[in-house]
Design a protein around this motif. Structure first.
Motif, PDB file in Angstrom:
ATOM      1  N   LYS A 109      15.034 -41.726  -1.307  1.00  0.00           N
ATOM      2  CA  LYS A 109      14.947 -40.323  -0.900  1.00  0.00           C
ATOM      3  C   LYS A 109      14.924 -39.400  -2.112  1.00  0.00           C
ATOM      4  O   LYS A 109      14.113 -38.468  -2.181  1.00  0.00           O
ATOM      5  CB  LYS A 109      16.119 -39.961   0.014  1.00  0.00           C
ATOM      6  N   GLN A 110      15.791 -39.666  -3.084  1.00  0.00           N
ATOM      7  CA  GLN A 110      15.841 -38.827  -4.276  1.00  0.00           C
ATOM      8  C   GLN A 110      14.553 -38.933  -5.090  1.00  0.00           C
ATOM      9  O   GLN A 110      14.070 -37.941  -5.650  1.00  0.00           O
ATOM     10  CB  GLN A 110      17.048 -39.211  -5.139  1.00  0.00           C
ATOM     11  N   ALA A 111      13.988 -40.131  -5.158  1.00  0.00           N
ATOM     12  CA  ALA A 111      12.733 -40.309  -5.894  1.00  0.00           C
ATOM     13  C   ALA A 111      11.599 -39.550  -5.213  1.00  0.00           C
ATOM     14  O   ALA A 111      10.761 -38.924  -5.877  1.00  0.00           O
ATOM     15  CB  ALA A 111      12.393 -41.793  -5.997  1.00  0.00           C
ATOM     16  N   ALA A 116       7.815 -34.908  -5.102  1.00  0.00           N
ATOM     17  CA  ALA A 116       7.158 -34.008  -4.150  1.00  0.00           C
ATOM     18  C   ALA A 116       6.651 -32.760  -4.862  1.00  0.00           C
ATOM     19  O   ALA A 116       7.315 -32.211  -5.734  1.00  0.00           O
ATOM     20  CB  ALA A 116       8.132 -33.621  -3.040  1.00  0.00           C
ATOM     21  N   LYS A 117       5.476 -32.296  -4.468  1.00  0.00           N
ATOM     22  CA  LYS A 117       4.913 -31.092  -5.069  1.00  0.00           C
ATOM     23  C   LYS A 117       5.592 -29.862  -4.466  1.00  0.00           C
ATOM     24  O   LYS A 117       5.762 -29.768  -3.255  1.00  0.00           O
ATOM     25  CB  LYS A 117       3.404 -31.040  -4.833  1.00  0.00           C
ATOM     26  N   PRO A 118       5.963 -28.880  -5.288  1.00  0.00           N
ATOM     27  CA  PRO A 118       6.729 -27.721  -4.819  1.00  0.00           C
ATOM     28  C   PRO A 118       6.067 -26.933  -3.699  1.00  0.00           C
ATOM     29  O   PRO A 118       6.746 -26.289  -2.927  1.00  0.00           O
ATOM     30  CB  PRO A 118       6.856 -26.859  -6.086  1.00  0.00           C
ATOM     31  N   ASN A 119       4.743 -26.979  -3.603  1.00  0.00           N
ATOM     32  CA  ASN A 119       4.077 -26.172  -2.590  1.00  0.00           C
ATOM     33  C   ASN A 119       3.964 -26.890  -1.248  1.00  0.00           C
ATOM     34  O   ASN A 119       3.301 -26.429  -0.345  1.00  0.00           O
ATOM     35  CB  ASN A 119       2.677 -25.760  -3.057  1.00  0.00           C
ATOM     36  N   ARG A 120       4.628 -28.012  -1.110  1.00  0.00           N
ATOM     37  CA  ARG A 120       4.558 -28.752   0.136  1.00  0.00           C
ATOM     38  C   ARG A 120       5.854 -28.611   0.924  1.00  0.00           C
ATOM     39  O   ARG A 120       6.947 -28.634   0.368  1.00  0.00           O
ATOM     40  CB  ARG A 120       4.271 -30.233  -0.129  1.00  0.00           C
ATOM     41  N   LEU A 126      12.440 -33.104   3.552  1.00  0.00           N
ATOM     42  CA  LEU A 126      12.841 -34.468   3.232  1.00  0.00           C
ATOM     43  C   LEU A 126      14.346 -34.615   3.083  1.00  0.00           C
ATOM     44  O   LEU A 126      14.903 -35.671   3.337  1.00  0.00           O
ATOM     45  CB  LEU A 126      12.157 -34.911   1.933  1.00  0.00           C
ATOM     46  N   SER A 127      15.027 -33.536   2.693  1.00  0.00           N
ATOM     47  CA  SER A 127      16.464 -33.623   2.463  1.00  0.00           C
ATOM     48  C   SER A 127      17.251 -33.817   3.754  1.00  0.00           C
ATOM     49  O   SER A 127      18.427 -34.158   3.728  1.00  0.00           O
ATOM     50  CB  SER A 127      16.965 -32.361   1.756  1.00  0.00           C
ATOM     51  N   ASN A 128      16.594 -33.610   4.895  1.00  0.00           N
ATOM     52  CA  ASN A 128      17.268 -33.800   6.178  1.00  0.00           C
ATOM     53  C   ASN A 128      16.892 -35.142   6.765  1.00  0.00           C
ATOM     54  O   ASN A 128      15.806 -35.313   7.286  1.00  0.00           O
ATOM     55  CB  ASN A 128      16.870 -32.693   7.159  1.00  0.00           C
ATOM     56  N   LYS A 129      17.807 -36.085   6.675  1.00  0.00           N
ATOM     57  CA  LYS A 129      17.568 -37.414   7.220  1.00  0.00           C
ATOM     58  C   LYS A 129      17.747 -37.378   8.726  1.00  0.00           C
ATOM     59  O   LYS A 129      18.478 -36.558   9.257  1.00  0.00           O
ATOM     60  CB  LYS A 129      18.548 -38.419   6.608  1.00  0.00           C
ATOM     61  N   LYS A 130      17.079 -38.264   9.429  1.00  0.00           N
ATOM     62  CA  LYS A 130      17.223 -38.337  10.871  1.00  0.00           C
ATOM     63  C   LYS A 130      18.682 -38.533  11.247  1.00  0.00           C
ATOM     64  O   LYS A 130      19.384 -39.322  10.624  1.00  0.00           O
ATOM     65  CB  LYS A 130      16.399 -39.511  11.425  1.00  0.00           C
TER      66      LYS A 130
END
Length: 249
Positions: A109-111, A116-120, A126-130
């Motif tokens: 997740k951290q990788a 990840a591109k900042p404009n996405r 992504l920081s919110n896991k299911k």
């Protein structure tokens, strides 16, 4: 975030795919078994990220990364390997992150956040896991190779793990399977469910039915529905006794 997995080992691809399923807004769009296959799949699927093994037949991961970076819209590259000696070459080849197998969910997740591109929108999402009632980084199953097929074994049904020389064996329903995880990584990941009874063994806590001491003062545990006793080393006796009495640590 669309992800392509590149690894010549089916078990490694399956494990990575299972980890990605635990992340919101991330999906596997395809997989590849070597460098040439990866280049074709990238052109076909246009993934945001490629999880790229290094040691593969044909083009290795380092050569493949260089070719991928030459594309008009190159994907981010995260190297996934069992070897740490390629790190410098990996970053020179265009890699943006470097993960050592066995890969943990939090590390992945951290990788992904890192590349990840900042404009996405995925960067924030992504920081919110299911939501999950399971402990952090806990796999619901472990994939094993048996007679040429990949089998998913539910973690809560595994009797024990045992280290044998260079391998770790998973024991389930009277069968033993060789897996590529280390005993240490399994203990860290599954500590809520498995307890170490010996330097070479982890057992399922809920299956321990009896702790017995023989005439020589040596302890063994018995597991439910398993006609086999497993030795307990002295350094772990106190913890096993507490577990049997229902005392949490």
């Amino acid at each position: 975030m669309n992800i392509l997995i590149v690894d010549d080992e089916p078990l490694a691809r399956l494990r990575l795919s299972g980890l990605i399923e635990e992340l919101d807004n991330c999906q596997v769009v395809g997989d590849a078994v070597n460098g040439d296959d990866a280049i074709q799949k990238v052109q076909l699927h246009q993934p945001d990220v490629v999880l790229l093994d290094i040691e593969m037949p044909g083009k290795d991961g380092l050569e493949t990364a260089i070719l991928l970076r030459q594309q008009q819209n190159p994907p981010a590259i995260i190297f996934t390997t069992a070897y740490d000696e390629y790190a410098l070459q990996a970053f020179k080849s265009g890699g943006q992150a470097y993960l050592l197998k066995p890969i943990r969910l939090e590390e992945l997740k951290q990788a992904l956040l890192q590349v990840a591109k900042p404009n996405r929108a995925q960067l924030a999402q992504l920081s919110n896991k299911k939501p999950s009632s399971q402990p952090k980084d806990f796999r619901k199953f472990i994939a094993v190779n048996y007679r040429g097929a990949l089998i998913k074994i539910p973690v809560n049904e595994i009797h024990y793990f045992k280290a044998e020389q260079k391998y770790v064996l998973l024991y389930h329903l009277q069968k033993e399977y060789i897996i590529d995880d280390s005993l240490k990584s399994l203990e860290e990941e599954l500590s809520a469910f498995f307890v170490r009874i010996h330097r070479n063994a982890l057992v399922n806590k809920k299956l321990i039915s009896e702790l017995r001491r023989n005439r020589l003062g040596r302890y063994t545990v018995f597991l439910n529905s398993l006609e086999q006793e497993l030795p307990v080393s002295r350094v772990h006796i106190k913890e096993i006794k507490a577990l049997m009495k229902g005392i949490s640590h």
